[in-house]
Motif scaffolding. Structure first.
Motif, PDB file in Angstrom:
ATOM      1  N   GLU A 409       0.831  -1.208   0.000  1.00 47.99           N
ATOM      2  CA  GLU A 409       0.000   0.000   0.000  1.00 47.99           C
ATOM      3  C   GLU A 409       0.864   1.257   0.000  1.00 47.99           C
ATOM      4  N   SER A 412       2.522   1.905  -3.381  1.00 44.70           N
ATOM      5  CA  SER A 412       1.565   2.418  -4.358  1.00 44.70           C
ATOM      6  C   SER A 412       1.342   3.911  -4.155  1.00 44.70           C
ATOM      7  N   VAL A 439      -0.761   0.300  -7.391  1.00 41.39           N
ATOM      8  CA  VAL A 439      -1.976  -0.525  -7.497  1.00 41.39           C
ATOM      9  C   VAL A 439      -3.080   0.327  -8.083  1.00 41.39           C
ATOM     10  N   PRO A 440      -3.671  -0.054  -9.214  1.00 35.81           N
ATOM     11  CA  PRO A 440      -4.728   0.755  -9.830  1.00 35.81           C
ATOM     12  C   PRO A 440      -5.898   0.967  -8.871  1.00 35.81           C
ATOM     13  N   LYS A 441      -6.421   2.181  -8.878  1.00 36.95           N
ATOM     14  CA  LYS A 441      -7.570   2.476  -8.036  1.00 36.95           C
ATOM     15  C   LYS A 441      -8.811   1.803  -8.583  1.00 36.95           C
ATOM     16  N   THR A 442      -9.623   1.264  -7.719  1.00 38.70           N
ATOM     17  CA  THR A 442     -10.856   0.592  -8.163  1.00 38.70           C
ATOM     18  C   THR A 442     -12.061   1.478  -7.912  1.00 38.70           C
TER      19      THR A 442
END
Length: 442
Positions: A409, A412, A439-442
């Motif tokens: 985390e 990222s 990490v791509p945001k969802t």
């Protein structure tokens, strides 16, 4: 009476109220320790010889420069047994004094040891600092007539406390003269190896290593102009402590300290050599007169009177200032190696002292106590460098490594920031390296 005691002796008297005071003070403080081209050339040749021929060059240079003819490095190497023998052979009084000084120096420097630390952020990332000692330190100790066992203690004990794995000492022995106190101090301080080498060749051996002398990570300790020039030349290949200038003392007196005490305090540094500097500041005219009279009266009683006289005449001064605040402003302007606050309430002045190598508080704290056994280090910044540097200490023999351990985390979140900044600098590989962990945001 003063003139008959010390014919033609004149110690400069300055007054901050005089129009030419700034010019006179600037001239008084002007000292350039940079060696001339001839010295630099000779040092460069010596360093090159040691790098090229190792032990053979050391043997040859020791014979030529220190008048000590030997066949190999074995004759220039002192064993741990020889150091212990020197310690055991000292007169009881010397052995006890040396041990007492070493104990106090070690205790003081134990308090300097920094600790590694870490903290954990909310996302689980860990940041911190790791402290590690140097693997090997080199200690240069002057030899011959200028032999200082106190310098052995002050340089080697902090290294030992810091956890340095191996301490290597070099000390010249011109004409084969060995100082037993110096060897005894090396035994007490935990020195591992001793070589009877001096000058630029000893510095070169420590910096680059030879068949017998191990290469070190840092070189500390005082020496003559050739040693200082060599230390400057090898800096970068190894670390060094500093390029030290002549010894200095600055005394601030409110008029309440015995003038003879102050005269001797000034003498204590002036006797080092003709370039040493001793200055006294006071806002009490009568007190300055009394100190001047004490200097003239006591100077002929000194064993090193010619050296003291030359130092005081060329680089010493009694300075009359308007008040305490002006004296403190001058202290910070001069940034002395040693500062004596010989006043009734030194704690009231200390917060205003920004630049000084070591501060000696009150009427009873002679600077000479710091030279030998008070506990704090006597290797101090000179020539105004107390503006930006500090006494030698445990921290000089340790390194700090940054610790960064990112969680997924954390990597990222930081990656987004690093990407923007890296692309702003047109360093796209930096940016893409950081972006790989985002990490791509969802």
């Amino acid at each position: 009476m003063a003139e008959s005691a010390v014919p033609n002796f004149t110690m400069p008297r300055l007054d901050t109220r005089d129009a030419d005071f700034e010019a006179l003070l600037g001239a008084l403080l002007d000292w350039e320790g940079v060696s001339d081209a001839e010295v630099q050339q000779r040092v460069a040749e010596i360093i090159a010889a040691v790098r090229e021929r190792g032990d053979a060059a050391l043997v040859e240079l020791t014979g030529r420069l220190d008048r000590l003819s030997v066949s190999d490095m074995a004759a220039l190497t002192l064993s741990a047994e020889r150091l212990a023998e020197a310690y055991a052979g000292l007169p009881d009084e010397q052995r006890e004094a040396l041990s007492h000084a070493a104990e106090r120096i070690r205790t003081y420097h134990q308090h300097q040891k920094p600790e590694s630390w870490r903290y954990t952020e909310a996302d689980g990332s860990v940041l911190g600092q790791q402290i590690t000692p140097l693997d090997r330190a080199g200690i240069y100790v002057p030899g011959g007539k200028a032999a200082y066992p106190s310098s052995v203690l002050m340089n080697a004990i902090p290294a030992h406390v810091a956890g340095v794995r191996e301490i290597v000492m070099v000390v010249p022995t011109p004409d084969g003269v060995v100082n037993e106190l110096v060897l005894a101090a090396a035994h007490l301080a935990g020195v591992d190896k001793v070589f009877t080498l001096g000058g630029a060749q000893a510095v070169a051996a420590l910096a680059y290593g030879t068949e017998s002398v191990p290469r070190v990570d840092k070189i500390v300790g005082p020496g003559n102009i050739y040693v200082a020039t060599a230390k400057r030349a090898v800096f970068g290949q190894v670390g060094i402590d500093m390029i030290a200038g002549p010894s200095e003392i600055l005394v601030v007196s409110d008029g309440g300290t015995d003038p003879e005490w102050l005269a001797m305090d000034l003498f204590s540094q002036a006797e080092h050599d003709e370039d040493a500097q001793a200055i006294l500041l006071s806002w009490d005219d009568a007190h300055l007169d009394a100190v001047e009279a004490a200097i003239e009266r006591l100077l002929p009683t000194l064993e090193r009177a010619p050296i003291v006289r030359a130092s005081l005449e060329s680089r010493g001064a009694l300075i009359r200032c308007r008040d305490r605040d002006e004296a403190l402003a001058l202290v910070n302007r001069i940034a002395p190696e040693h500062l004596e606050l010989s006043v009734e309430d030194p704690d009231a002045l200390l917060p205003q002292v920004r630049h000084a190598g070591a501060v000696f508080m009150g009427r009873y704290t002679a600077e000479a106590l710091g030279d030998y056994c008070a506990g704090p280090n006597h290797v101090l910044p000179t020539s105004g460098t107390a503006r930006f540097s500090s006494p030698l200490g445990v921290y000089d023999f340790q390194k700090r490594s940054s610790i960064i351990h990112c969680s997924a985390e954390g990597a990222s979140a930081l990656g987004r920031t690093a990407s923007v900044l890296a692309r702003g600098e047109s360093l796209t590989a930096h940016a893409r390296s950081a972006e790989n962990r985002i990490v791509p945001k969802t």
